[in-house]
Design a protein around this motif. Sequence first.
Motif, short mmCIF file in Angstrom:
data_model
loop_
_atom_site.label_atom_id
_atom_site.label_comp_id
_atom_site.label_asym_id
_atom_site.label_seq_id
_atom_site.Cartn_x
_atom_site.Cartn_y
_atom_site.Cartn_z
N GLU A 119 -21.55 26.58 19.71
CA GLU A 119 -21.21 26.43 18.30
C GLU A 119 -19.89 27.12 17.97
O GLU A 119 -19.07 26.59 17.21
CB GLU A 119 -22.33 27.01 17.42
N GLY A 120 -19.64 28.27 18.57
CA GLY A 120 -18.38 28.98 18.33
C GLY A 120 -17.17 28.17 18.77
O GLY A 120 -16.16 28.11 18.06
N ASN A 121 -17.26 27.52 19.92
CA ASN A 121 -16.16 26.71 20.41
C ASN A 121 -15.96 25.49 19.51
O ASN A 121 -14.82 25.17 19.14
CB ASN A 121 -16.43 26.27 21.86
N ARG A 122 -17.03 24.83 19.14
CA ARG A 122 -16.91 23.65 18.28
C ARG A 122 -16.32 24.00 16.92
O ARG A 122 -15.45 23.29 16.41
CB ARG A 122 -18.27 22.97 18.12
N THR A 123 -16.77 25.12 16.33
CA THR A 123 -16.25 25.53 15.01
C THR A 123 -14.78 25.92 15.11
O THR A 123 -13.96 25.50 14.30
CB THR A 123 -17.08 26.69 14.44
N GLU A 159 -12.29 26.41 4.23
CA GLU A 159 -12.83 27.38 3.28
C GLU A 159 -14.33 27.62 3.48
O GLU A 159 -14.81 28.75 3.40
CB GLU A 159 -12.57 26.93 1.85
N SER A 160 -15.06 26.56 3.80
CA SER A 160 -16.51 26.73 3.94
C SER A 160 -16.92 27.34 5.27
O SER A 160 -17.94 28.02 5.35
CB SER A 160 -17.23 25.40 3.72
N LEU A 161 -16.15 27.14 6.33
CA LEU A 161 -16.53 27.63 7.65
C LEU A 161 -15.95 29.01 7.98
O LEU A 161 -16.44 29.67 8.90
CB LEU A 161 -16.11 26.64 8.74
N SER A 162 -14.91 29.43 7.28
CA SER A 162 -14.27 30.70 7.61
C SER A 162 -14.70 31.80 6.63
O SER A 162 -15.17 31.51 5.53
CB SER A 162 -12.76 30.55 7.60
N THR A 163 -14.54 33.03 7.06
CA THR A 163 -14.86 34.16 6.19
C THR A 163 -13.67 34.54 5.33
O THR A 163 -13.84 35.04 4.22
CB THR A 163 -15.29 35.39 7.02
N HIS A 164 -12.46 34.34 5.84
CA HIS A 164 -11.22 34.59 5.14
C HIS A 164 -10.25 33.47 5.48
O HIS A 164 -10.27 32.97 6.61
CB HIS A 164 -10.56 35.90 5.59
N TRP A 165 -9.38 33.13 4.56
CA TRP A 165 -8.29 32.22 4.88
C TRP A 165 -7.21 32.37 3.83
O TRP A 165 -7.44 32.90 2.75
CB TRP A 165 -8.77 30.78 5.01
N GLY A 166 -6.03 31.91 4.15
CA GLY A 166 -4.93 31.97 3.21
C GLY A 166 -3.65 31.48 3.84
O GLY A 166 -3.64 30.92 4.94
N ALA A 167 -2.55 31.69 3.12
CA ALA A 167 -1.24 31.28 3.61
C ALA A 167 -0.26 32.41 3.33
O ALA A 167 -0.33 33.06 2.29
CB ALA A 167 -0.79 30.00 2.93
N THR A 168 0.64 32.62 4.27
CA THR A 168 1.68 33.63 4.10
C THR A 168 3.01 33.03 4.50
O THR A 168 3.08 32.14 5.35
CB THR A 168 1.41 34.87 4.97
N ALA A 169 4.06 33.50 3.88
CA ALA A 169 5.42 33.10 4.24
C ALA A 169 6.13 34.35 4.74
O ALA A 169 6.42 35.25 3.96
CB ALA A 169 6.14 32.49 3.05
N CYS A 216 -6.91 31.46 9.19
CA CYS A 216 -8.31 31.66 8.82
C CYS A 216 -8.96 32.53 9.88
O CYS A 216 -8.46 32.66 10.99
CB CYS A 216 -9.05 30.35 8.64
N GLU A 217 -10.07 33.14 9.50
CA GLU A 217 -10.87 33.93 10.44
C GLU A 217 -12.30 33.42 10.41
O GLU A 217 -12.84 33.11 9.34
CB GLU A 217 -10.83 35.40 10.09
N VAL A 218 -12.90 33.34 11.58
CA VAL A 218 -14.27 32.83 11.69
C VAL A 218 -15.02 33.66 12.71
O VAL A 218 -14.49 33.97 13.79
CB VAL A 218 -14.26 31.33 12.08
N PRO A 219 -16.24 34.08 12.37
CA PRO A 219 -17.06 34.75 13.39
C PRO A 219 -17.56 33.73 14.39
O PRO A 219 -18.02 32.65 14.01
CB PRO A 219 -18.21 35.36 12.57
N LEU A 220 -17.46 34.05 15.66
CA LEU A 220 -17.93 33.16 16.70
C LEU A 220 -19.39 33.49 17.00
O LEU A 220 -19.71 34.62 17.35
CB LEU A 220 -17.08 33.29 17.96
#
Length: 155
Positions: free
Chosen positions: A50-54, A126-136, A146-150
């Motif tokens: 599941e971690g690899n697929r996500t 947004e639904s699968l990650s714990t944090h996300w955003g954009a930076t310049a 984005c960050e996602v727990p595996l």
Amino acid sequence: MNVETAPVDEHTGPARHFRIRLSATARGARLARHLAAEQLDTWGWPYDSEGNRTGSLLVAELATNAVRHGRARGRDFALRLTLYAQDATLRIEVTDARPDRSPPLPGTFTPADPDTESGRGLLLVESLSTHWGATAGDPYTKTVWCEVPLTGRPE
């Protein structure tokens, strides 16, 4: 919780990194997904986990957006994966050449029309990650991350 800036201070311990530049084409976006799946397998999350697929799905969405909305003629996009091994968190960063085209802020999406074929990628992020955003980081690029727990921590 989604925020605009990267919460990198939350992680402790060693991290593993993977970085590559790819052409800003559909082929480059597909290659980003395949390379992410291979790298996650190397790091201990098998292709069928599941971690690899996500993780691969999130890379595919961000890379596709970089190609569709962040493409500048003659410029590539960059993929960076960081695995924080201690808490099994994967950080995905995709950097493109269009800082003038920022994605909507986290939490401000409206659902796409059911008849449209696109417009749902960042909703998945947004639904699968714990944090996300954009930076310049500079006047020439932007990074969507984005960050996602595996799940299924390898032995």
